[in-house]
Design a protein around this motif. Structure first.
Motif, mmCIF file in Angstrom:
data_model
loop_
_atom_site.group_PDB
_atom_site.id
_atom_site.type_symbol
_atom_site.label_atom_id
_atom_site.label_comp_id
_atom_site.label_asym_id
_atom_site.label_seq_id
_atom_site.Cartn_x
_atom_site.Cartn_y
_atom_site.Cartn_z
ATOM 1 N N HIS A 124 39.632 -36.355 -38.045
ATOM 2 C CA HIS A 124 38.754 -37.441 -37.597
ATOM 3 C C HIS A 124 37.297 -36.986 -37.455
ATOM 4 O O HIS A 124 36.410 -37.564 -38.055
ATOM 5 C CB HIS A 124 39.247 -38.031 -36.277
ATOM 6 N N GLU B 210 43.702 -35.865 -28.346
ATOM 7 C CA GLU B 210 44.336 -37.182 -28.298
ATOM 8 C C GLU B 210 43.311 -38.267 -28.608
ATOM 9 O O GLU B 210 43.623 -39.276 -29.225
ATOM 10 C CB GLU B 210 44.959 -37.433 -26.921
ATOM 11 N N ARG B 211 42.070 -38.069 -28.167
ATOM 12 C CA ARG B 211 41.021 -39.048 -28.436
ATOM 13 C C ARG B 211 40.784 -39.214 -29.943
ATOM 14 O O ARG B 211 40.706 -40.334 -30.443
ATOM 15 C CB ARG B 211 39.733 -38.622 -27.747
ATOM 16 N N CYS B 212 40.686 -38.114 -30.671
ATOM 17 C CA CYS B 212 40.492 -38.181 -32.125
ATOM 18 C C CYS B 212 41.696 -38.842 -32.792
ATOM 19 O O CYS B 212 41.541 -39.628 -33.724
ATOM 20 C CB CYS B 212 40.256 -36.801 -32.710
ATOM 21 N N LYS B 213 42.893 -38.542 -32.324
ATOM 22 C CA LYS B 213 44.103 -39.150 -32.875
ATOM 23 C C LYS B 213 44.082 -40.665 -32.675
ATOM 24 O O LYS B 213 44.355 -41.434 -33.593
ATOM 25 C CB LYS B 213 45.323 -38.535 -32.189
ATOM 26 N N ARG B 214 43.724 -41.101 -31.454
ATOM 27 C CA ARG B 214 43.662 -42.527 -31.121
ATOM 28 C C ARG B 214 42.583 -43.239 -31.945
ATOM 29 O O ARG B 214 42.813 -44.310 -32.497
ATOM 30 C CB ARG B 214 43.365 -42.646 -29.629
ATOM 31 N N GLU B 215 41.386 -42.639 -32.021
ATOM 32 C CA GLU B 215 40.289 -43.262 -32.765
ATOM 33 C C GLU B 215 40.575 -43.309 -34.263
ATOM 34 O O GLU B 215 40.183 -44.260 -34.935
ATOM 35 C CB GLU B 215 38.988 -42.520 -32.483
ATOM 36 N N HIS B 216 41.245 -42.314 -34.790
ATOM 37 C CA HIS B 216 41.590 -42.299 -36.212
ATOM 38 C C HIS B 216 42.566 -43.428 -36.533
ATOM 39 O O HIS B 216 42.436 -44.102 -37.549
ATOM 40 C CB HIS B 216 42.181 -40.942 -36.592
ATOM 41 N N LYS B 217 43.544 -43.638 -35.634
ATOM 42 C CA LYS B 217 44.508 -44.725 -35.828
ATOM 43 C C LYS B 217 43.819 -46.081 -35.796
ATOM 44 O O LYS B 217 44.114 -46.954 -36.599
ATOM 45 C CB LYS B 217 45.581 -44.694 -34.742
ATOM 46 N N SER B 218 42.880 -46.279 -34.860
ATOM 47 C CA SER B 218 42.215 -47.570 -34.742
ATOM 48 C C SER B 218 41.228 -47.810 -35.887
ATOM 49 O O SER B 218 40.928 -48.953 -36.216
ATOM 50 C CB SER B 218 41.501 -47.697 -33.401
#
Length: 64
Positions: free
Chosen positions: A14, A37-45
């Motif tokens: 991300h 976890e923030r990068c994982k969440r933002e990448h999904k969105s």
């Protein structure tokens, strides 16, 4: 002097920043793709959420 200078690193998918190996990732280092976890969440969105079968949301079409 840093105690652990030779840990493996890889770039985050991300944010593209390099992140180092952690003990909690010892068994799954190959599957780890994001630095946080923030990068994982933002990448999904950021990814368009398409249904696996290729269908779109029928409620959105019927409301128009």
């Amino acid at each position: 002097m840093h105690a652990k200078p030779h840990l493996p690193e890889k770039p985050c998918l991300h944010c593209a920043r390099p992140f180092a190996w952690r003990k909690k990732w010892a068994r799954c280092w190959e599957e780890v793709r994001f630095c946080s976890e923030r990068c994982k969440r933002e990448h999904k969105s950021a990814q368009p959420s398409a249904h696996p079968s290729g269908h779109t949301n029928s409620r959105a079409r019927s409301a128009a």
